[in-house]
Design an enzyme around this catalytic site. Structure first.
Site, PDB file in Angstrom:
ATOM      1  N   GLN A 149      -0.689  15.483  -0.933  1.00  0.00           N
ATOM      2  CA  GLN A 149       0.413  15.197  -0.010  1.00  0.00           C
ATOM      3  C   GLN A 149       0.195  15.927   1.317  1.00  0.00           C
ATOM      4  OE1 GLN A 149       2.953  13.023  -0.658  1.00  0.00           O
ATOM      5  NE2 GLN A 149       3.638  13.369   1.412  1.00  0.00           N
TER       6      GLN A 149
ATOM      7  N   LYS B  29       7.638   8.571  -5.422  1.00  0.00           N
ATOM      8  CA  LYS B  29       6.401   8.122  -6.072  1.00  0.00           C
ATOM      9  C   LYS B  29       6.505   8.273  -7.588  1.00  0.00           C
ATOM     10  CE  LYS B  29       3.428   9.302  -2.218  1.00  0.00           C
ATOM     11  NZ  LYS B  29       2.734  10.402  -1.581  1.00  0.00           N
TER      12      LYS B  29
ATOM     13  N   ASP C  24      -5.582   7.136  -1.690  1.00  0.00           N
ATOM     14  CA  ASP C  24      -5.031   7.113  -0.328  1.00  0.00           C
ATOM     15  C   ASP C  24      -5.949   6.344   0.621  1.00  0.00           C
ATOM     16  OD1 ASP C  24      -2.573   7.936   0.455  1.00  0.00           O
ATOM     17  OD2 ASP C  24      -3.086  10.039   0.735  1.00  0.00           O
TER      18      ASP C  24
END
Length: 292
Positions: free
Chosen positions: A97, A53, A120
């Site tokens: 995460q 990322k 997300d």
């Protein structure tokens, strides 16, 4: 033979489009999108995903802020970190995460992320809006959004098409079914309690495989010419490889490639799209704030 959908190439195209928009934001407003990634503990898979990322952010000009918290951090400290990022005007997207260590409640942490920074797309309000007709979520979950982008950029129409989603997880199965429904597909979900899943799958024009079962979907389960998007990433033993294993999807690629009309490979199909959609969501969040 199936036409192979090259997720890497499509993601690269999207990266180029995002980089152009980031450049124009920077020139016009003197600001660039910012993505904060909170990672707890030292899981190898999480670390490598975060590195990917970070690299992708750098390529398109998005500012990446990484917060590495120790494995034994308290839930309250993780939530306090999220609150700080909610208040930071240079951060337009917050990603925690997953999975988090056992002693931390994921739901408690994720619901504290500001809906305006939920890149997300898992905030209950974003998922709720996704489920409702005529409502638009601020963000859609990255992997499901990537699946639909692969279909549309490959010229595959979803309107009125019979679509079967294999798997019902909160991360892929459920939201991808909602997205397909929003795109006017006729959607069926097949899961571990579904008897004779192959009977349902073989009627589908579009199959999204997200069950987490290596090579579960065989060639004779598919309707000839179907579009097959394989979200699965499973490692199977392979002594011929240096690592001792190789990655396969939920679809038997060899068999499916002889029957399907379109097919994504694993790796190199859905994976690169997940990161591309995360960057796109971060850009969209930034545009909402910067161009007010």
């Amino acid at each position: 033979m199936a036409k192979i959908i090259d997720g890497k190439a499509i993601a690269k195209e999207i990266h180029g489009e995002i980089a152009d928009e980031v450049r124009s934001l920077s020139e016009k407003y003197g600001k660039v999108p910012g993505l904060a990634v909170v990672i707890v503990g030292m899981r190898k898979d999480s670390q490598s995903y975060v590195r990917m990322k970070r690299k992708a952010c750098a390529e398109v000009g998005i500012k990446s802020l990484d917060l590495d918290l120790p494995e034994d951090v308290s839930e309250a400290e993780v939530i306090a970190t999220v609150h700080e990022l909610n208040a930071n005007p240079d951060v337009h997207g917050i990603l925690v995460q997953l999975p988090l260590p056992k002693h931390i409640n994921e739901e408690n942490v994720l619901s504290e992320i500001s809906i305006e920074k939920d890149v997300d797309g898992f905030h209950p309000l974003n998922i709720g809006k996704l489920a409702m007709k005529g409502r638009e979520p601020l963000f859609m979950p990255c992997t499901p959004k990537g699946c639909l982008e692969l279909l549309s950029r490959s010229g595959i129409s979803t309107k009125g098409k019979r679509s079967v989603v294999v798997g019902r997880s909160n991360i892929v199965g459920l939201p991808v079914a909602l997205l397909l429904q929003k795109a006017d597909a006729t959607v069926t979900i097949v899961h571990s309690r579904t008897p004779d899943p192959e009977k349902i799958i073989c009627e589908a024009d579009i199959v999204i495989a997200a069950a987490g079962q290596a090579m579960m979907i065989k060639g004779d389960w598919l309707k000839p010419g179907a579009a097959v998007i394989d979200v699965g990433t499973n490692s199977v033993d392979d002594p011929s490889r240096k690592t001792g294993y190789r990655l396969v999807g939920d679809v038997d690629f060899e068999e499916a490639s002889k029957v399907a009309g379109w097919l994504t490979p694993v790796p190199g199909g859905v994976g690169p799209m997940t990161v591309a959609m995360l960057l796109k969501n971060t850009l969209d969040g930034a545009k909402r704030k910067i161009i007010q």
